[in-house]
Scaffold this active site. Structure first.
Site, PDB file in Angstrom:
ATOM      1  N   ASP A 266      -2.766   4.800  -8.505  1.00  0.00           N
ATOM      2  CA  ASP A 266      -3.615   3.671  -8.142  1.00  0.00           C
ATOM      3  C   ASP A 266      -2.821   2.398  -8.446  1.00  0.00           C
ATOM      4  O   ASP A 266      -1.712   2.440  -8.997  1.00  0.00           O
ATOM      5  CB  ASP A 266      -4.962   3.731  -8.872  1.00  0.00           C
ATOM      6  CG  ASP A 266      -6.043   2.950  -8.113  1.00  0.00           C
ATOM      7  OD1 ASP A 266      -5.691   2.122  -7.241  1.00  0.00           O
ATOM      8  OD2 ASP A 266      -7.244   3.143  -8.390  1.00  0.00           O
TER       9      ASP A 266
HETATM   10  C1  BGC Z   1      -8.424   0.678  -6.268  1.00  0.00           C
HETATM   11  C2  BGC Z   1      -8.131   1.699  -5.197  1.00  0.00           C
HETATM   12  C3  BGC Z   1      -7.569   1.011  -3.981  1.00  0.00           C
HETATM   13  C4  BGC Z   1      -6.316   0.274  -4.402  1.00  0.00           C
HETATM   14  C5  BGC Z   1      -5.613  -0.422  -3.248  1.00  0.00           C
HETATM   15  C6  BGC Z   1      -7.237  -0.219  -6.547  1.00  0.00           C
HETATM   16  O1  BGC Z   1      -7.560  -1.275  -7.377  1.00  0.00           O
HETATM   17  O2  BGC Z   1      -8.845   1.331  -7.435  1.00  0.00           O
HETATM   18  O3  BGC Z   1      -9.289   2.411  -4.870  1.00  0.00           O
HETATM   19  O4  BGC Z   1      -7.302   1.941  -2.977  1.00  0.00           O
HETATM   20  O5  BGC Z   1      -6.672  -0.711  -5.361  1.00  0.00           O
HETATM   21  O6  BGC Z   1      -6.291  -1.506  -2.824  1.00  0.00           O
END
Ligand code: BGC
Length: 745
Positions: A266
């Site tokens: 993530d």
């Molecule tokens: C989130 C993810 C997301 C990623 C990209 C993160 O902060 O937890 O779910 O896909 O950002 O935007």
């Protein structure tokens, strides 16, 4: 080697991808391999040189088609090996056409519709050069304080698995190679929804048995359905943050499930291993993540910086890196990016076309849940109305109705409730609008007078309240989930006018409504309904459509009941009305033993305000005659459970028929009810349908004390009904083998 070279190497279209991947790998430098493992946020100037040098595998958050094509051009024509880019974006509930938030879509329980929404999102986003979405989010969510419950498919493993798979199919289409397909991502693996106190990014402690029976099934289902990628959760799982959790990522995902796809971290979750207190510095964080099996790093550049020395010093071996890179290359081949890295910008593309909008309207219609309809105030009749008051900060706000993760949806494409209602009633009804409050969370009463005035002159007041988009979603958690700001007072003020109230709620989570329930005549829960929210709600209000959504999450009475979900365990002292003692009924100086001694709170009833699966209709359905085709089965047999559902009201309507079971005794205790099947069926007024569910051993199996997926012999209860509180019940019994069945007394 360039795109051209790889085609020359493998001239036939169906040439073996493994050969292609190895051919590429054999020519890659270590730096190029690590480049493939790195995803960067779009910053064209910075990325150009990096891409040329083979230092980028994927770019996130670029949506300008010309820029994407240019980045792909640099990657495929100016880098040494010509490897195209994965272009990632959070396409969560629509791209240009915004559908209801995922929790809203889940309330439709409509597998086909959800697949179609994801298909349309894939078509619209792939037209812009995007080839990878970070959805579906299939974290079981049992805490409505958590902002990301909005992005979830609710509390139930079966519903979440079924709908998550529908989303994967919609995004990925029949074949990833098709230009309108995008890779999906099962996230956040795993347990993120159990963040303590519903506070985002918080610790999770989930016993392995609970993890396997509740939190992992949607991920296993997505893996089995061929989801291309998995995202490791930010969260700490039982002391080991998932980004560095080799047990989860290697032992379960790779070894046990044999998952072949790509895993991504993530956002900056690799350096965050240091913040977690799991790695001493970023280099050791890169080691932990890579060693645990995170193939690609999102956003932070830790792999690029630290993997070279970790490999040179034999801390990580090259074979392992090759395996990880090969998964990334394989996905690029599957998506056809080597053959067609560019997206045609000349072809006329029409996002938000009439088909997409009609699906968005249908999705919003089917996701609305009717929670109350006193004296059948709904549907409203245009002919019987003279003046209608429309009140509330969310009545005419095209942005807020889109909800969280609406990056690429535009407020000016939305049709609001006010617009749609005015349009529908035309000049025959005088629609009077008052915002009442400037925002959903403001605390001043300045707009109340106007709201009272319009209510006084109206036959009915439609209040459109709830939460603005920003009050749910990532990092947008609440400790109190009542209507925010002074909305409750606004309801009270309108109530005092004596005008009947129809309450529409737009929100990203269940709101605790116990206090306002007696003040309103009807409640239609619309979640954040998306672009076409206004027309959908209007058609429901006026009976052009019949409400049919059912809650994918339990609605608590108050925040103190959380966690509250239908599939709880029985405990040794289950709550019952016979033993429940309310705080107001405690006798003065009574001996303590008089307080029921069961699993309850003194200051609230133990039941939810609205149970999982609940939702009213404008018609009434009568359930009867539950039967089992046979009462006893052995492990290799199946049986059918049947019930008859009659539409005894006056509306032709759809009903979501639900099957629940309970395994009465287990080697580990089992939930008091588990959803095992559902069907959305259409029954015209006055007619009946017989619904049949098949039960086999797979539906009865669970992870036992030895963490093995097995059904255990014994007695089961089964219910068919309109929500999880149903009472129409039958029994069945499972035997290990035929001889055991024959010799039973
Ligand atoms: C989130 C993810 C997301 C990623 C990209 C993160 O902060 O937890 O779910 O896909 O950002 O935007």
């Amino acid at each position: 080697m360039s795109v051209k070279n790889i085609q020359q190497l493998n001239p036939t279209q169906n040439c073996n991808k493994e050969v292609q991947v190895s051919a590429l790998l054999s020519q890659m430098t270590l730096q190029e391999k690590i480049g493939q493992m790195s995803q960067f946020n779009s910053d064209v100037e910075k990325l150009e040189t990096l891409i040329k040098n083979g230092g980028v595998g994927s770019v996130i958050n670029e949506v300008d088609l010309d820029t994407i094509n240019e980045l792909q051009r640099i990657a495929t024509q100016e880098s040494r090996l010509g490897i195209p880019l994965l272009i990632g974006r959070d396409v969560i509930h629509g791209f240009n056409t915004m559908f209801p938030i995922p929790l809203g879509q889940a309330a439709s329980w409509s597998v086909d519709l959800i697949e179609t929404c994801a298909r349309i999102a894939a078509i619209e986003s792939s037209n812009k050069g995007i080839n990878w979405t970070f959805a579906p989010m299939i974290d079981i969510s049992r805490d409505p304080r958590w902002g990301r419950v909005a992005e979830s498919l609710g509390e139930d493993p079966y519903l979440c698995s079924t709908l998550g798979v529908a989303m994967v199919k919609g995004f990925q289409g029949d074949n990833l190679y098709d230009s309108s397909s995008i890779a999906a991502c099962a996230k956040h693996f795993a347990g993120y929804g159990a963040s303590e106190s519903g506070r985002d990014y918080n610790t999770t402690n989930i016993p392995e048995n609970e993890l396997r029976n509740v939190y992992l099934p949607p991920f296993k289902a997505a893996a089995d359905a061929g989801v291309s990628t998995f995202m490791a959760s930010f969260s700490d799982l039982n002391g080991i943050p998932v980004t560095g959790n080799s047990w989860l990522l290697n032992d379960i995902l790779r070894k046990e499930w044999q998952y072949p796809g790509l895993t991504v971290s993530d956002w900056e979750s690799i350096p965050q291993l240091v913040t977690h207190g799991f790695a001493v510095d970023e280099k050791s964080a890169a080691f932990e993540a890579c060693n645990a099996g995170v193939d690609m790093e999102m956003a932070s550049g830790n792999y690029a910086e630290h993997l070279p020395s970790l490999i040179q010093n034999n801390k990580l071996n090259l074979e392992q890196i090759d395996t990880m890179v090969s998964r990334i290359l394989k996905l690029k081949l599957d998506l056809g990016l080597f053959d067609k890295p560019f997206t045609d910008s000349t072809e006329p593309k029409e996002p938000l076309n009439s088909f997409h909008l009609s699906v968005a309207k249908q999705a919003a219609i089917k996701s609305c849940v009717l929670l109350k309809n006193n004296k059948q105030i709904l549907p409203l009749s245009k002919a019987k109305l003279t003046t209608l008051a429309v009140i509330g900060p969310l009545a005419d706000d095209g942005y807020e109705q889109l909800g969280t993760w609406a990056f690429d949806g535009k407020a000016n494409h939305s049709i609001t409730c006010l617009n749609a209602i005015e349009d529908y009633v035309g000049s025959s009804v005088d629609v009077k609008f008052a915002m009442g409050m400037e925002t959903s969370r403001c605390n001043n009463f300045d707009g109340f007078d106007e709201a009272i005035q319009v209510s006084l002159s109206a036959d009915v007041a439609v209040l459109i309240l709830g939460e603005e988009a920003i009050l749910s979603g990532e990092a947008h958690c609440r400790s109190n989930i009542d209507l925010p700001g002074c909305q409750e007072q606004l309801i009270n003020a309108v109530y005092e006018t004596g005008t009947p109230i129809v309450l529409i709620i737009m929100a990203g989570r269940p709101i605790t409504l116990e206090k306002v329930l007696p003040k309103v005549d009807a409640i239609l829960y619309a979640w954040h309904p998306g672009t076409m929210g206004g027309p959908a709600i209007t058609e429901l209000l006026f009976g052009e459509e019949c409400p049919s959504g059912k809650l994918p999450v339990t609605f608590p009475r108050n925040v103190g009941q959380i966690p509250l979900y239908y599939g709880q365990k029985n405990t040794g002292r289950p709550a019952s009305d016979a033993t429940f003692v309310d705080i107001d009924n405690i006798k003065v100086r009574a001996p303590q033993t008089s307080l029921g001694m069961t699993s309850t709170h003194l200051d609230t009833h133990f039941s939810p305000l609205f149970p999982f699966g609940f939702g009213l209709s404008y018609t009434q359905f009568e359930y009867r005659d539950i039967t089992v085709s046979r009462r006893e089965i052995t492990m290799d047999e199946s049986l059918k459970i049947t019930a008859t559902i009659r539409n005894v009201g006056h509306f032709d309507a759809e009903e979501i028929v639900q099957l629940y079971i309970r395994d009465l005794v287990g080697s580990v205790t089992r939930p008091v009810k588990e959803l095992k099947g559902f069907k959305r069926i259409y029954i015209p007024a006055g007619e009946s349908e017989t619904v049949v569910f098949e039960i086999n051993i797979d539906q009865l199996a669970f992870y036992n004390r030895q963490m093995k997926l097995k059904a255990e012999p014994g007695l089961f209860h089964a219910w068919i009904g309109s929500n999880s509180d149903t009472e129409l019940k039958t029994e069945l019994e499972l035997f290990e083998a035929q001889d055991e069945l024959l010799t039973k007394d």
